[in-house]
Design a protein around this motif. Structure first.
Motif, PDB file in Angstrom:
ATOM      1  N   HIS A  91       0.850  -1.191   0.000  1.00  0.00           N
ATOM      2  CA  HIS A  91       0.000   0.000   0.000  1.00  0.00           C
ATOM      3  C   HIS A  91       0.885   1.240   0.000  1.00  0.00           C
ATOM      4  O   HIS A  91       1.932   1.265   0.654  1.00  0.00           O
ATOM      5  CB  HIS A  91      -0.908   0.010   1.228  1.00  0.00           C
ATOM      6  CG  HIS A  91      -2.120   0.873   1.057  1.00  0.00           C
ATOM      7  ND1 HIS A  91      -2.081   2.245   1.193  1.00  0.00           N
ATOM      8  CD2 HIS A  91      -3.397   0.564   0.737  1.00  0.00           C
ATOM      9  CE1 HIS A  91      -3.287   2.746   0.981  1.00  0.00           C
ATOM     10  NE2 HIS A  91      -4.109   1.754   0.701  1.00  0.00           N
ATOM     11  N   ILE A  92       0.470   2.260  -0.739  1.00  0.00           N
ATOM     12  CA  ILE A  92       1.308   3.456  -0.848  1.00  0.00           C
ATOM     13  C   ILE A  92       1.546   4.102   0.511  1.00  0.00           C
ATOM     14  O   ILE A  92       2.604   4.683   0.759  1.00  0.00           O
ATOM     15  CB  ILE A  92       0.702   4.490  -1.821  1.00  0.00           C
ATOM     16  CG1 ILE A  92      -0.691   4.930  -1.373  1.00  0.00           C
ATOM     17  CG2 ILE A  92       0.659   3.941  -3.230  1.00  0.00           C
ATOM     18  CD1 ILE A  92      -1.263   6.071  -2.200  1.00  0.00           C
ATOM     19  N   PHE A  93       0.580   3.974   1.423  1.00  0.00           N
ATOM     20  CA  PHE A  93       0.737   4.619   2.721  1.00  0.00           C
ATOM     21  C   PHE A  93       1.659   3.838   3.653  1.00  0.00           C
ATOM     22  O   PHE A  93       1.931   4.277   4.765  1.00  0.00           O
ATOM     23  CB  PHE A  93      -0.629   4.859   3.361  1.00  0.00           C
ATOM     24  CG  PHE A  93      -1.445   5.879   2.614  1.00  0.00           C
ATOM     25  CD1 PHE A  93      -1.081   7.215   2.624  1.00  0.00           C
ATOM     26  CD2 PHE A  93      -2.536   5.502   1.860  1.00  0.00           C
ATOM     27  CE1 PHE A  93      -1.806   8.161   1.913  1.00  0.00           C
ATOM     28  CE2 PHE A  93      -3.275   6.438   1.149  1.00  0.00           C
ATOM     29  CZ  PHE A  93      -2.903   7.771   1.175  1.00  0.00           C
ATOM     30  N   ASP A  94       2.144   2.669   3.179  1.00  0.00           N
ATOM     31  CA  ASP A  94       3.198   1.975   3.921  1.00  0.00           C
ATOM     32  C   ASP A  94       4.505   2.758   3.856  1.00  0.00           C
ATOM     33  O   ASP A  94       5.390   2.566   4.694  1.00  0.00           O
ATOM     34  CB  ASP A  94       3.438   0.572   3.335  1.00  0.00           C
ATOM     35  CG  ASP A  94       2.249  -0.352   3.544  1.00  0.00           C
ATOM     36  OD1 ASP A  94       1.426  -0.052   4.428  1.00  0.00           O
ATOM     37  OD2 ASP A  94       2.143  -1.364   2.823  1.00  0.00           O
ATOM     38  N   PHE A  95       4.631   3.636   2.853  1.00  0.00           N
ATOM     39  CA  PHE A  95       5.875   4.364   2.632  1.00  0.00           C
ATOM     40  C   PHE A  95       5.778   5.850   2.983  1.00  0.00           C
ATOM     41  O   PHE A  95       6.800   6.489   3.212  1.00  0.00           O
ATOM     42  CB  PHE A  95       6.304   4.235   1.162  1.00  0.00           C
ATOM     43  CG  PHE A  95       6.515   2.824   0.716  1.00  0.00           C
ATOM     44  CD1 PHE A  95       7.703   2.165   0.971  1.00  0.00           C
ATOM     45  CD2 PHE A  95       5.512   2.131   0.055  1.00  0.00           C
ATOM     46  CE1 PHE A  95       7.898   0.858   0.567  1.00  0.00           C
ATOM     47  CE2 PHE A  95       5.691   0.825  -0.362  1.00  0.00           C
ATOM     48  CZ  PHE A  95       6.891   0.184  -0.099  1.00  0.00           C
ATOM     49  N   ILE A  96       4.583   6.404   3.001  1.00  0.00           N
ATOM     50  CA  ILE A  96       4.430   7.850   3.175  1.00  0.00           C
ATOM     51  C   ILE A  96       4.590   8.236   4.643  1.00  0.00           C
ATOM     52  O   ILE A  96       4.004   7.615   5.528  1.00  0.00           O
ATOM     53  CB  ILE A  96       3.067   8.311   2.637  1.00  0.00           C
ATOM     54  CG1 ILE A  96       3.004   8.073   1.123  1.00  0.00           C
ATOM     55  CG2 ILE A  96       2.822   9.784   2.942  1.00  0.00           C
ATOM     56  CD1 ILE A  96       1.656   8.364   0.512  1.00  0.00           C
ATOM     57  N   HIS A  97       5.387   9.259   4.888  1.00  0.00           N
ATOM     58  CA  HIS A  97       5.601   9.763   6.251  1.00  0.00           C
ATOM     59  C   HIS A  97       4.278  10.250   6.832  1.00  0.00           C
ATOM     60  O   HIS A  97       3.444  10.826   6.127  1.00  0.00           O
ATOM     61  CB  HIS A  97       6.619  10.907   6.212  1.00  0.00           C
ATOM     62  CG  HIS A  97       7.108  11.343   7.559  1.00  0.00           C
ATOM     63  ND1 HIS A  97       6.381  12.181   8.375  1.00  0.00           N
ATOM     64  CD2 HIS A  97       8.247  11.045   8.240  1.00  0.00           C
ATOM     65  CE1 HIS A  97       7.050  12.396   9.486  1.00  0.00           C
ATOM     66  NE2 HIS A  97       8.183  11.715   9.435  1.00  0.00           N
TER      67      HIS A  97
END
Length: 428
Positions: free
Chosen positions: A166-172
């Motif tokens: 999921h993209i939010f696994d990487f977003i601060h």
């Protein structure tokens, strides 16, 4: 998935085309077209009448075609890629699903095929793979495609390692709300500008420029995201800001930082003390410098003088609280802004501790210096500006200096410096 059915071909075909927007064709066992839907005509260009009577289907140009093999063997094919030709001679890339069917109990088997056009998707693949820019595609946050450059940026060996992440696994966490809002706007078809955000990759913080665009991929409305690593630019900018707001010699904040920080604290204090409210917090400025510092430079050299300033800075920084603002204003002048509770004993403790640590013998190489510092304190008055507060602290400091000078003069020591030195090794 389609099942083996025993219907007349029109009923079978109507059932198949009712659940898909893709091109559908119904073939008999000899490869003759019995029915096509409108999507087939739009994709290939041929009508059913044009296909009737053709021994070889004109859109199959390869003997190894998935559709031809499925027809010969009357076998099921699921999501297999194939290349066909349109009526005007253009190659199209397809994902094909085939299922053998029986028209009735007496008639031989045939085939129903559903063709999903992935030409655009393949073009996207080709463009993305050729670019050195990291790119990925996500569907409601789930990553369904990325190129090798993106995998390398995210510290993966290959793109498949991160598919379904999921993209939010990487977003601060500071940028999650921003990216959720921008992703939603992108899905709604709005034009979304590029933005710089922080991402976390294996506990490392990176700054990236994120450029999202809506795209149709694998038959779904998705978002294609291009990334550009701008961490070096941000690191460089942060370094420049540190240089702009910090003293190079001592590492302490400088005059510019002190003024900006103190003005903000003063503004907050004034807002908290308007009307009927009164904040018990009190702001106090301490001005401090080294007595006869010029003589240290003149007699022992500027290198020793720099060491003295560095040590004064370290002692101050280690003694005050994290909430206090410290700065080297220039030369040997230091300022401290205290924010106090109602009880002033904490201030007295810090000041006494600081003076005890500063007013003692310090060793610098072969020199031992008996240090003396002067200081002034000014408590903020309601309506007073920061400039006025600092000036009062400076006047209090110079009052102490004059008092010490008078005491030295009266004791007959007016020709001596406020500090003394002796050599503790080597030669003077």
């Amino acid at each position: 998935m389609m099942r083996d059915l025993t219907f007349d071909y029109k009923s079978l075909f109507n059932q198949a085309t009712a659940v898909t927007p893709d091109a559908v064709i119904l073939l008999n066992h000899e490869g003759q077209a019995l029915h096509v839907n409108e999507a087939f005509h739009q994709l290939y260009g041929w009508t059913l009448q044009e296909l009737n009577g053709m021994d070889v289907l004109p859109f199959i140009s390869d003997d190894k075609s998935t559709l031809r093999k499925a027809l010969v063997n009357l076998e099921t094919v699921e999501s297999t890629e194939d290349t066909h030709m349109t009526k005007d001679g253009c190659a199209i890339q397809l994902s094909i699903n085939c299922k053998p069917v029986r028209y009735d109990e007496e008639r031989p088997h045939g085939l129903i095929a559903v063709m999903h056009d992935i030409t655009g998707q393949k073009a996207i693949h080709s463009v993305i793979e050729r670019t050195a820019e990291p790119v990925f595609i996500h569907h409601h946050g789930a990553i369904i495609y990325m190129n090798q450059a993106c995998a390398e940026l995210l510290k993966a060996k290959q793109p498949s390692d991160l598919l379904d992440s999921h993209i939010f696994d990487f977003i601060h966490e500071d940028f999650v709300d921003l990216m959720q809002e921008r992703t939603k706007r992108c899905y709604m078809g709005e034009e979304v500008d590029a933005v710089d955000i922080k991402i976390i990759v294996e506990d490392e913080v990176l700054w990236v420029t994120v450029s999202p665009n809506p795209v149709l991929f694998q038959g779904k409305h998705c978002t294609q995201v291009s990334l550009r690593d701008v961490t070096m630019q941000y690191d460089r900018q942060q370094l420049l800001e540190e240089w702009a707001y910090h003293d190079v010699l001592t590492g302490l904040p400088n005059r510019r930082y002190f003024i900006a920080s103190a003005e903000k604290k003063l503004s907050n204090w004034q807002e908290a003390n308007t009307g009927d409210t009164f904040n018990e917090h009190q702001l106090v400025v301490m001005s401090l410098d080294c007595d006869d510092f010029k003589q240290i430079n003149d007699t022992l050299g500027h290198e020793v003088g720099d060491q003295v300033l560095k040590k004064i800075g370290r002692v101050i920084e280690q003694t005050v609280r994290e909430t206090d603002t410290v700065a080297r204003m220039g030369g040997d002048e230091f300022l401290i802004l205290f924010e106090l509770e109602q009880d002033e004993r904490e201030l007295h403790r810090i000041v006494n501790d600081l003076l005890t640590k500063l007013n003692q013998a310090w060793n610098f190489g072969t020199n031992q210096i008996e240090m003396r510092v002067s200081y002034g304190l000014a408590y903020h008055r309601n309506g007073e500006t920061l400039h006025e507060l600092i000036n009062r602290a400076d006047r209090d400091l110079y009052k102490m200096k004059r008092k010490r000078l008078i005491e030295r003069f009266q004791s007959g020591q007016h020709t001596q410096c406020a500090y003394s030195t002796r050599f503790i090794g080597g030669h003077p």
